[in-house]
Design a protein around this motif. Structure first.
Motif, PDB file in Angstrom:
ATOM      1  N   ALA A 194       0.835  -1.209   0.000  1.00 56.61           N
ATOM      2  CA  ALA A 194       0.000   0.000   0.000  1.00 56.61           C
ATOM      3  C   ALA A 194       0.866   1.254   0.000  1.00 56.61           C
ATOM      4  CB  ALA A 194      -0.935   0.008   1.208  1.00 56.61           C
ATOM      5  N   ILE A 195       1.947   1.233   0.761  1.00 54.22           N
ATOM      6  CA  ILE A 195       2.824   2.404   0.841  1.00 54.22           C
ATOM      7  C   ILE A 195       3.636   2.564  -0.434  1.00 54.22           C
ATOM      8  CG2 ILE A 195       4.780   3.430   2.058  1.00 54.22           C
ATOM      9  CD1 ILE A 195       3.638   2.209   4.650  1.00 54.22           C
TER      10      ILE A 195
ATOM     11  N   ARG B 287       2.233   1.107  11.754  1.00 58.10           N
ATOM     12  CA  ARG B 287       2.713   2.475  11.509  1.00 58.10           C
ATOM     13  C   ARG B 287       4.129   2.491  10.931  1.00 58.10           C
ATOM     14  NH1 ARG B 287       3.157   5.893  15.917  1.00 58.10           N
ATOM     15  NH2 ARG B 287       3.883   4.100  17.094  1.00 58.10           N
ATOM     16  N   TYR B 288       4.299   3.376   9.946  1.00 58.53           N
ATOM     17  CA  TYR B 288       5.581   3.536   9.257  1.00 58.53           C
ATOM     18  C   TYR B 288       5.881   5.022   9.111  1.00 58.53           C
ATOM     19  CZ  TYR B 288       4.979  -1.340   7.928  1.00 58.53           C
ATOM     20  OH  TYR B 288       4.803  -2.702   7.956  1.00 58.53           O
TER      21      TYR B 288
ATOM     22  N   TYR C  43       6.449  11.245   6.040  1.00 55.97           N
ATOM     23  CA  TYR C  43       5.157  10.693   5.640  1.00 55.97           C
ATOM     24  C   TYR C  43       4.864   9.611   6.679  1.00 55.97           C
ATOM     25  CZ  TYR C  43       5.489  13.002   1.087  1.00 55.97           C
ATOM     26  OH  TYR C  43       5.579  13.931   0.074  1.00 55.97           O
ATOM     27  N   ARG C  44       3.968   9.911   7.604  1.00 59.25           N
ATOM     28  CA  ARG C  44       3.659   8.997   8.711  1.00 59.25           C
ATOM     29  C   ARG C  44       2.383   8.230   8.354  1.00 59.25           C
ATOM     30  NH1 ARG C  44       7.369  10.951  12.400  1.00 59.25           N
ATOM     31  NH2 ARG C  44       7.723  13.205  12.323  1.00 59.25           N
ATOM     32  N   PHE C  45       2.577   6.978   7.958  1.00 58.96           N
ATOM     33  CA  PHE C  45       1.489   6.125   7.507  1.00 58.96           C
ATOM     34  C   PHE C  45       0.964   5.259   8.641  1.00 58.96           C
ATOM     35  CE2 PHE C  45       4.060   6.779   3.695  1.00 58.96           C
ATOM     36  CZ  PHE C  45       3.108   7.010   2.716  1.00 58.96           C
ATOM     37  N   THR C  46      -0.362   5.092   8.681  1.00 64.32           N
ATOM     38  CA  THR C  46      -0.995   4.082   9.524  1.00 64.32           C
ATOM     39  C   THR C  46      -1.810   3.197   8.591  1.00 64.32           C
ATOM     40  OG1 THR C  46      -1.158   5.618  11.381  1.00 64.32           O
ATOM     41  CG2 THR C  46      -2.530   3.640  11.477  1.00 64.32           C
TER      42      THR C  46
ATOM     43  N   VAL D 283      -4.999   4.043   6.275  1.00 69.40           N
ATOM     44  CA  VAL D 283      -6.140   4.673   6.944  1.00 69.40           C
ATOM     45  C   VAL D 283      -5.798   6.065   7.439  1.00 69.40           C
ATOM     46  CG1 VAL D 283      -7.329   2.552   7.582  1.00 69.40           C
ATOM     47  CG2 VAL D 283      -5.667   3.548   9.150  1.00 69.40           C
ATOM     48  N   ARG D 284      -4.502   6.335   7.547  1.00 71.53           N
ATOM     49  CA  ARG D 284      -4.073   7.667   8.013  1.00 71.53           C
ATOM     50  C   ARG D 284      -2.715   7.974   7.419  1.00 71.53           C
ATOM     51  NH1 ARG D 284      -5.232  12.234   9.872  1.00 71.53           N
ATOM     52  NH2 ARG D 284      -4.336  13.130  11.733  1.00 71.53           N
ATOM     53  N   LEU D 285      -2.576   9.201   6.937  1.00 70.37           N
ATOM     54  CA  LEU D 285      -1.293   9.699   6.478  1.00 70.37           C
ATOM     55  C   LEU D 285      -1.138  11.122   7.003  1.00 70.37           C
ATOM     56  CD1 LEU D 285       1.330   9.829   4.847  1.00 70.37           C
ATOM     57  CD2 LEU D 285      -0.055  10.375   2.816  1.00 70.37           C
ATOM     58  N   VAL D 286      -0.056  11.360   7.725  1.00 75.44           N
ATOM     59  CA  VAL D 286       0.272  12.704   8.194  1.00 75.44           C
ATOM     60  C   VAL D 286       1.597  13.087   7.555  1.00 75.44           C
ATOM     61  CG1 VAL D 286       0.796  14.144  10.190  1.00 75.44           C
ATOM     62  CG2 VAL D 286      -0.942  12.340  10.372  1.00 75.44           C
ATOM     63  N   ILE D 287       1.593  14.209   6.843  1.00 79.91           N
ATOM     64  CA  ILE D 287       2.802  14.700   6.190  1.00 79.91           C
ATOM     65  C   ILE D 287       3.231  15.963   6.912  1.00 79.91           C
ATOM     66  CG2 ILE D 287       3.805  15.537   4.033  1.00 79.91           C
ATOM     67  CD1 ILE D 287       1.567  13.998   2.571  1.00 79.91           C
ATOM     68  N   GLU D 288       4.482  15.942   7.423  1.00 83.00           N
ATOM     69  CA  GLU D 288       4.987  17.072   8.186  1.00 83.00           C
ATOM     70  C   GLU D 288       6.511  17.056   8.192  1.00 83.00           C
ATOM     71  OE1 GLU D 288       3.166  16.459  11.982  1.00 83.00           O
ATOM     72  OE2 GLU D 288       4.289  14.633  12.382  1.00 83.00           O
ATOM     73  N   PRO D 289       7.110  18.251   8.436  1.00 84.76           N
ATOM     74  CA  PRO D 289       8.584  18.305   8.481  1.00 84.76           C
ATOM     75  C   PRO D 289       9.150  17.455   9.611  1.00 84.76           C
ATOM     76  CG  PRO D 289       7.638  20.512   8.388  1.00 84.76           C
ATOM     77  CD  PRO D 289       6.516  19.548   8.571  1.00 84.76           C
TER      78      PRO D 289
END
Length: 108
Positions: A6-7, A72-73, A92-95, A102-108
């Protein structure tokens, strides 16, 4: 590091600016948070992907990938382009749930 399909599917499609390919990696109830704003479900995520694909021109380089637990990755990508600042390393913080994001948070 070996990342779940998926990633890798998402990253490959996103880097190619393939919105249809990228959206297939998400669960129907997925949430993406980028630049402090959250996008819920396939319609909002698709609109975000389409905007991200056309707003700026940039290149990406995979810097690192870490599996935090079973679901989580944290994937770090180096971006260079015509966006404000021109250069950034983003997490890119994947769950995952099963075989979908189901969740992706993109941040520095």
């Amino acid at each position: 590091m070996h990342l779940p399909p998926a990633i890798t599917t998402y990253l490959t499609a996103h880097n190619a600016r393939d919105v249809d390919g990228a959206i297939t990696s998400y669960a129907p109830d997925a949430v993406v948070t980028d630049d402090g704003r959250s996008y819920h479900g396939p319609d909002e995520i698709r609109a975000w992907l389409a905007g991200a694909a056309s707003e700026y021109t940039y290149t990406t380089e995979l810097i690192s990938a870490t599996q935090l637990d079973q679901e989580r990755y944290d994937v770090v990508q180096h971006l260079e382009g015509d966006f404000p600042g021109g250069v950034v390393d983003l997490h890119y913080r994947f769950t995952l749930r099963g075989s979908a994001i189901v969740r992706l948070v993109i941040e520095p």
